[in-house]
Design an enzyme around this catalytic site. Structure first.
Site, PDB file in Angstrom:
ATOM      1  N   GLN A   1       0.845  -1.206   0.000  1.00 27.08           N
ATOM      2  CA  GLN A   1       0.000   0.000   0.000  1.00 27.08           C
ATOM      3  C   GLN A   1       0.877   1.252   0.000  1.00 27.08           C
ATOM      4  OE1 GLN A   1      -1.762   0.594   3.805  1.00 27.08           O
ATOM      5  NE2 GLN A   1      -3.384   1.976   3.102  1.00 27.08           N
TER       6      GLN A   1
ATOM      7  N   SER B   1       4.735  -1.264   4.329  1.00 21.63           N
ATOM      8  CA  SER B   1       4.933  -2.656   4.743  1.00 21.63           C
ATOM      9  C   SER B   1       4.973  -3.546   3.507  1.00 21.63           C
ATOM     10  CB  SER B   1       3.780  -3.124   5.643  1.00 21.63           C
ATOM     11  OG  SER B   1       3.584  -2.213   6.693  1.00 21.63           O
TER      12      SER B   1
ATOM     13  N   SER C   1       0.976   6.418   2.639  1.00 22.22           N
ATOM     14  CA  SER C   1       1.622   7.408   3.515  1.00 22.22           C
ATOM     15  C   SER C   1       2.869   8.006   2.880  1.00 22.22           C
ATOM     16  CB  SER C   1       2.037   6.761   4.835  1.00 22.22           C
ATOM     17  OG  SER C   1       0.934   6.159   5.446  1.00 22.22           O
TER      18      SER C   1
ATOM     19  N   GLU D   1      -5.661   8.239  18.001  1.00 20.74           N
ATOM     20  CA  GLU D   1      -6.259   9.572  18.116  1.00 20.74           C
ATOM     21  C   GLU D   1      -7.201   9.832  16.938  1.00 20.74           C
ATOM     22  OE1 GLU D   1      -2.999   8.942  18.505  1.00 20.74           O
ATOM     23  OE2 GLU D   1      -2.758   9.352  20.637  1.00 20.74           O
TER      24      GLU D   1
ATOM     25  N   GLU E   1      -9.482  -1.705   5.656  1.00 21.16           N
ATOM     26  CA  GLU E   1      -8.311  -1.906   6.492  1.00 21.16           C
ATOM     27  C   GLU E   1      -8.726  -1.995   7.954  1.00 21.16           C
ATOM     28  OE1 GLU E   1      -5.397   1.256   6.333  1.00 21.16           O
ATOM     29  OE2 GLU E   1      -3.862  -0.065   7.155  1.00 21.16           O
TER      30      GLU E   1
HETATM   31  C1  LIG Z   1       4.151  -0.618  11.571  1.00 21.96           C
HETATM   32  C2  LIG Z   1       3.566   0.343  10.604  1.00 21.96           C
HETATM   33  C3  LIG Z   1       3.216  -0.093   9.330  1.00 21.96           C
HETATM   34  C4  LIG Z   1       2.697   0.805   8.396  1.00 21.96           C
HETATM   35  N1  LIG Z   1       2.395   0.333   7.139  1.00 21.96           N
HETATM   36  C5  LIG Z   1       1.968   1.205   6.189  1.00 21.96           C
HETATM   37  C6  LIG Z   1       1.748   0.779   4.836  1.00 21.96           C
HETATM   38  O1  LIG Z   1       1.943  -0.383   4.507  1.00 21.96           O
HETATM   39  N2  LIG Z   1       1.359   1.675   3.935  1.00 21.96           N
HETATM   40  C7  LIG Z   1       1.114   2.980   4.248  1.00 21.96           C
HETATM   41  O2  LIG Z   1       0.714   3.735   3.365  1.00 21.96           O
HETATM   42  N3  LIG Z   1       1.315   3.433   5.522  1.00 21.96           N
HETATM   43  C8  LIG Z   1       1.742   2.579   6.493  1.00 21.96           C
HETATM   44  N4  LIG Z   1       1.967   3.023   7.787  1.00 21.96           N
HETATM   45  C9  LIG Z   1       1.819   4.460   8.055  1.00 21.96           C
HETATM   46  C10 LIG Z   1       0.677   4.845   8.974  1.00 21.96           C
HETATM   47  O3  LIG Z   1      -0.556   4.750   8.317  1.00 21.96           O
HETATM   48  C11 LIG Z   1       0.951   6.262   9.477  1.00 21.96           C
HETATM   49  O4  LIG Z   1       2.131   6.217  10.247  1.00 21.96           O
HETATM   50  C12 LIG Z   1      -0.162   6.828  10.307  1.00 21.96           C
HETATM   51  O5  LIG Z   1      -1.298   7.074   9.514  1.00 21.96           O
HETATM   52  C13 LIG Z   1       0.236   8.119  11.049  1.00 21.96           C
HETATM   53  O6  LIG Z   1       0.802   9.067  10.214  1.00 21.96           O
HETATM   54  P1  LIG Z   1       2.194   9.775  10.615  1.00 21.96           P
HETATM   55  O7  LIG Z   1       3.144   8.683  10.898  1.00 21.96           O
HETATM   56  O8  LIG Z   1       2.530  10.731   9.582  1.00 21.96           O
HETATM   57  O9  LIG Z   1       1.911  10.525  11.975  1.00 21.96           O
HETATM   58  P2  LIG Z   1       1.239  11.983  12.134  1.00 21.96           P
HETATM   59  O10 LIG Z   1       0.029  12.046  11.307  1.00 21.96           O
HETATM   60  O11 LIG Z   1       2.275  13.025  11.940  1.00 21.96           O
HETATM   61  O12 LIG Z   1       0.822  11.940  13.658  1.00 21.96           O
HETATM   62  C14 LIG Z   1       1.629  12.406  14.749  1.00 21.96           C
HETATM   63  C15 LIG Z   1       0.775  12.446  16.001  1.00 21.96           C
HETATM   64  O13 LIG Z   1      -0.262  13.409  15.843  1.00 21.96           O
HETATM   65  C16 LIG Z   1      -1.532  12.823  16.081  1.00 21.96           C
HETATM   66  N5  LIG Z   1      -2.528  13.458  15.216  1.00 21.96           N
HETATM   67  C17 LIG Z   1      -2.462  13.685  13.883  1.00 21.96           C
HETATM   68  N6  LIG Z   1      -3.593  14.250  13.442  1.00 21.96           N
HETATM   69  C18 LIG Z   1      -4.404  14.377  14.499  1.00 21.96           C
HETATM   70  C19 LIG Z   1      -5.729  14.876  14.694  1.00 21.96           C
HETATM   71  N7  LIG Z   1      -6.454  15.345  13.675  1.00 21.96           N
HETATM   72  N8  LIG Z   1      -6.235  14.839  15.925  1.00 21.96           N
HETATM   73  C20 LIG Z   1      -5.524  14.348  16.964  1.00 21.96           C
HETATM   74  N9  LIG Z   1      -4.290  13.855  16.860  1.00 21.96           N
HETATM   75  C21 LIG Z   1      -3.734  13.881  15.643  1.00 21.96           C
HETATM   76  C22 LIG Z   1      -1.341  11.359  15.726  1.00 21.96           C
HETATM   77  O14 LIG Z   1      -2.312  10.542  16.369  1.00 21.96           O
HETATM   78  C23 LIG Z   1       0.068  11.103  16.252  1.00 21.96           C
HETATM   79  O15 LIG Z   1       0.007  10.835  17.622  1.00 21.96           O
HETATM   80  C24 LIG Z   1       2.499   2.151   8.754  1.00 21.96           C
HETATM   81  C25 LIG Z   1       2.831   2.580  10.027  1.00 21.96           C
HETATM   82  C26 LIG Z   1       3.380   1.700  10.947  1.00 21.96           C
HETATM   83  C27 LIG Z   1       3.746   2.207  12.293  1.00 21.96           C
END
Ligand SMILES: Cc1cc2nc3c(=O)[nH]c(=O)nc-3n(C[C@H](O)[C@H](O)[C@H](O)COP(=O)(O)OP(=O)(O)OC[C@H]3O[C@@H](n4cnc5c(N)ncnc54)[C@H](O)[C@@H]3O)c2cc1C
Lengths: 395, 371
Positions: A114, A149, A117, A365, A232
């Site tokens: 996928q 992933s 992100s 969140e 998902e």
């Molecule tokens: C093990 C793992 C596997 C993954 N696999 C994939 C994959 O295969 N493909 C893919 O596309 N993505 C994948 N991801 C990505 C995952 O979907 C994102 O990490 C996730 O959506 C969070 O985005 P970010 O890391 O940019 O954090 P951010 O969005 O920057 O978040 C930072 C903090 O802010 C908080 N926050 C953000 N917005 C808000 C809001 N509106 N209200 C309150 N709090 C908020 C979040 O909860 C978090 O605590 C994976 C992530 C992990 C950890």
């Protein structure tokens, strides 16, 4: 044709087993035959691995196959394909796309990943900046994806990219199927806190995607992606989980087998978590029964929240319970695993890996926001990004 | 390991159509006769119970006889249906001796297994809503072990709904007795209770006489079974109560404006309500599981009840506490019903054993012993 009932499905499954005895049939051949018999996912259309039967009848088929020791398609290895790519292709794909992709996906010959992100777009996925630009009959894609992933194993990817930067962010996105063997796709392992690299960075440089690998209309990619994300979060197992089936299992076993580790404080916390794990199991079971009865509720969106917190607290308790041993860690070697196993390996691994449970697939969140707004109909926060062209957003 | 980790038949955790019909009937009755101002006014009067409401619920709808077989004058239904009635009673916190009489006392009499004689005659009267019986056992007791008099002489309390009862079921060292509340030597004195909607009383027996229903052993087993059913179905009352608190809190915070926006649009509050929603959804699974186990006589019943009580007690208290806090000042007033729910929730968390007691039961059943 009317949809087959349970008896008819049972009959067809036995026919399949008779024509292709699992004991003497090659695994992949058996899975292909099962797909062609419409017994892969019975609620899919005829010709695409299904029989247009109610989804609730799948367990009838599965039970017959388990009883006959038939091989399965190892769903843990192809979770993204089964849980996310397939329902999206089914919902938005052309006939050619469905024909081409669903069979090898289900059989497990082709692994999917996928590409959603990005470094600058996680929770706010719609802000993504990977560009797809029209070029004759196809598209040229440039950008960077992250946390992908299984990208190192994948043959295909579901990809969302920006096709129009001049409209508000949700409107300028299109959805594609990306060939991971394209020379412009570079996959680099991204090591995570467990020491290994389940996920990757994916650099897309001049990647060419023919227009017939687009899913849904140009500019409608966000809508298509909603189907992917819905699936998902709801892809909760179709089978009953036994008591102590999850992370609580190993902790309870350690407690029973090693009286020297017990303390009063740990006992109280263990019992509280045991009860919560049992209730979460029952909640999952109730959701399953609702789905089978054709009355799906919004409960699904809550399950991921519950399991993320429980997995983290239970594995945290386990590290403490183990005392000296909890200070050790199995192995920090950098590896690129084929499978993700939340309950596998030692307590330290479980503790670290479960931290991802409240981040991957939508953070806790963000899920709480979704429950509050979609289930409880609470008002949304004031927003300043809805009517602004993507190119004018702050970054 | 002998602890059961895998049960056979899956419990049915959903509601049937008949159960939903029953719910609708009870809900509309309670909406008619027990809205919040009426309930508050009654708690301050000498007659907290509404006899018309009880008649309509017990006899009209037939809820009093749900657990009793038809040949004994009941409805021949199960704990699943009684649980639905309790969800609705929890949602309205109307004072009614349903849990104590139609569940616990009824279950005690059923457990005696009598087909004729005084126990079965009393059962019929309870089922038909003609009389009310409650166990003369402290409301906090989870088992009969420490709830026994030597004879029909002594003081028991606090006893829930004793003031509404015609008959007391009194476990003594010499057997289980049915004692009329208006008999000589019986005094029922109201206590000032934390929970305004479930009156408590002290029962004093002073040379009273009664009808012996069973010997001490059979009596103790029957009372244990009654308290088990009470604890199991109390979870459904707690579920209904928590659901009311969440619904009301969501409604209020969507309407109440501060800082030029609904307070329910602040994420700090949204997350708290979403969290509560998750707890209510989970409590429903736990409560249905306990009701279904009791209804089907599952060998898992003691575990299902202990899990439901250990979980739902906390959810009800949490929901009621959030309800008060998220209402702000109005949540602290006597006029707003939130306090009725908080008081009921807090008292329910002690009734038939605290969450901690039930966790100890889990420890014993699942072989997870203390150090
Ligand atoms: C093990 C793992 C596997 C993954 N696999 C994939 C994959 O295969 N493909 C893919 O596309 N993505 C994948 N991801 C990505 C995952 O979907 C994102 O990490 C996730 O959506 C969070 O985005 P970010 O890391 O940019 O954090 P951010 O969005 O920057 O978040 C930072 C903090 O802010 C908080 N926050 C953000 N917005 C808000 C809001 N509106 N209200 C309150 N709090 C908020 C979040 O909860 C978090 O605590 C994976 C992530 C992990 C950890």
């Amino acid at each position: 044709m009317t949809a087959p009932d349970a008896a008819e499905l049972r009959r067809r499954t036995r026919e399949l087993l008779a024509a292709h005895p699992p004991a003497t049939t090659d695994r992949t051949d058996f899975l292909k035959a099962r797909f062609d018999a419409g017994l892969a996912w019975v609620h899919y259309p005829v010709g695409l691995g299904g029989l247009d039967a109610p989804r609730s009848l799948q367990p009838v088929v599965d039970a017959e196959l388990v009883a006959a020791d038939a091989p399965d398609n190892d769903p843990r290895r192809i979770g993204i394909g089964l849980g996310m790519a397939a329902p999206t292709i089914l919902g938005f794909g052309t006939d050619e796309q469905k024909e081409r992709f669903l069979r090898p996906l289900w059989v497990g010959e082709e692994v999917w990943c996928q590409l959603f992100s990005e470094p600058g777009a996680g929770s706010d996925l719609a802000a993504l900046g990977t560009r797809a630009v029209r070029d004759g009959e196809g598209w040229v894609v440039d950008g960077q994806k992250v946390w992908t992933s299984s990208a190192h194993l994948a043959r295909w990817a579901i990809l969302i990219a920006r096709t129009d930067p001049d409209v508000p962010k949700h409107r300028g996105i299109s959805y594609f199927i990306c060939d991971m063997t394209d020379p412009g796709v570079e996959v680099r392992p991204l090591r995570q806190i467990t020491g290994e690299a389940e996920f990757n960075e994916v650099f897309l440089t001049g990647v060419r995607i023919p227009d017939n690998r687009r899913l849904g209309a140009v500019g409608e990619g966000w809508k298509v992606a909603q189907t992917t994300l819905m699936n998902e979060r709801v892809s909760i197992g179709g089978s009953r989980i036994p008591r102590e089936g999850g992370m609580i299992g190993p902790v309870a076993r350690t407690w029973r087998e090693r009286p020297e580790l017990r303390t009063h404080d740990l006992h109280q916390r263990l019992l509280t978590l045991w009860v919560e794990a049992e209730v979460a199991r029952l909640t999952g079971e109730r959701l399953r029964q609702q789905l089978v009865a054709g009355q799906p509720g919004p409960e699904g969106s809550g399950m991921k929240l519950a399991f993320a917190r429980l997995n983290q607290e239970i594995s945290g308790l386990e590290v403490e319970l183990l005392g000296d041993e909890g200070l050790l860690y199995g192995d920090w070697t950098m590896r690129r695993p084929e499978l993700v196993d939340f309950t596998g390996r030692d307590a330290g691994y479980r503790y670290l890996r479960s931290k991802g449970n409240s981040i991957e697939g939508g953070t806790s969140e963000v899920l709480l926001n979704i429950v509050a707004e979609r289930v409880l109909a609470l008002p949304s926060e004031p927003r300043n990004d809805k009517d602004v062209a993507w190119k004018d957003l702050s970054r | 390991m002998t602890a059961q980790t895998q049960s056979g038949q899956a419990p049915d955790l959903l509601y049937s159509e008949a159960e939903e019909d029953l719910r609708a009937a009870v809900r509309s009755l309670l909406a008619d006769r027990a809205d919040a101002p009426t309930v508050i006014a009654r708690t301050e009067s000498d007659t907290p119970y509404d006899p018309e409401l009880w008649k309509a619920l017990a006899t009209g709808i037939g809820a009093a006889g749900l657990l009793v077989p038809e040949e004994l004058g009941g409805q021949g239904a199960t704990h699943r249906e009684a649980a639905v009635v309790l969800e609705e009673l929890g949602r309205s916190v109307a004072p009614a001796p349903y849990l104590t009489s139609s569940v616990v006392a009824t279950e005690i009499l059923l457990a005696l297994g009598a087909q004729d004689g005084p126990a079965s005659a009393l059962l019929t009267e309870l089922a038909e809503g003609r009389r009310v019986a409650v166990p003369a056992v402290p409301f906090a007791a989870a088992s009969a072990a420490n709830a026994r008099l030597d004879s029909l002489d002594g003081v028991v309390g606090p006893v829930a709904d004793a003031a509404a009862a015609d008959v007391l079921l009194v476990p003594t060292a010499d057997g289980l007795y049915a004692v009329e509340t208006d008999a000589p030597g019986v005094r029922v004195e109201p206590l000032v209770a934390l929970d305004l909607t479930r009156p408590l009383a002290t029962v004093t027996l002073d040379g009273a006489s009664g009808t012996r229903l069973a010997d001490a052993d059979a009596g103790r087993r029957a009372v244990d079974r009654g308290l088990l059913a009470g604890a199991g179905l109390l979870a459904s009352e707690q579920l209904g109560l928590a659901e009311w608190c969440l619904t009301e809190t969501v409604r209020h915070t969507r309407e109440r404006h501060q800082f030029n926006r609904p307070v329910g649009s602040f994420q700090a509050l949204k997350h708290r309500m979403a969290q509560l929603w998750l707890e209510v959804v989970s409590a429903r699974a736990a409560a249905r599981n306990a009701a279904d186990a009791l209804a089907t006589g599952s060998p898992d019943t003691p575990l299902a009840v202990a899990v439901a009580q250990a979980y739902c007690s906390k959810v009800a208290v949490h929901a009621a506490e959030e309800c008060v806090q998220l209402h702000g000042g109005i949540g602290m007033t006597w006029e707003h019903p939130a306090h009725l729910y908080l008081k009921r929730a807090k008292a329910d968390a002690t009734a038939y054993g605290t969450a901690g007691r039930h966790r100890e039961t889990v420890a014993a059943l699942m072989e997870l012993p203390a150090p």
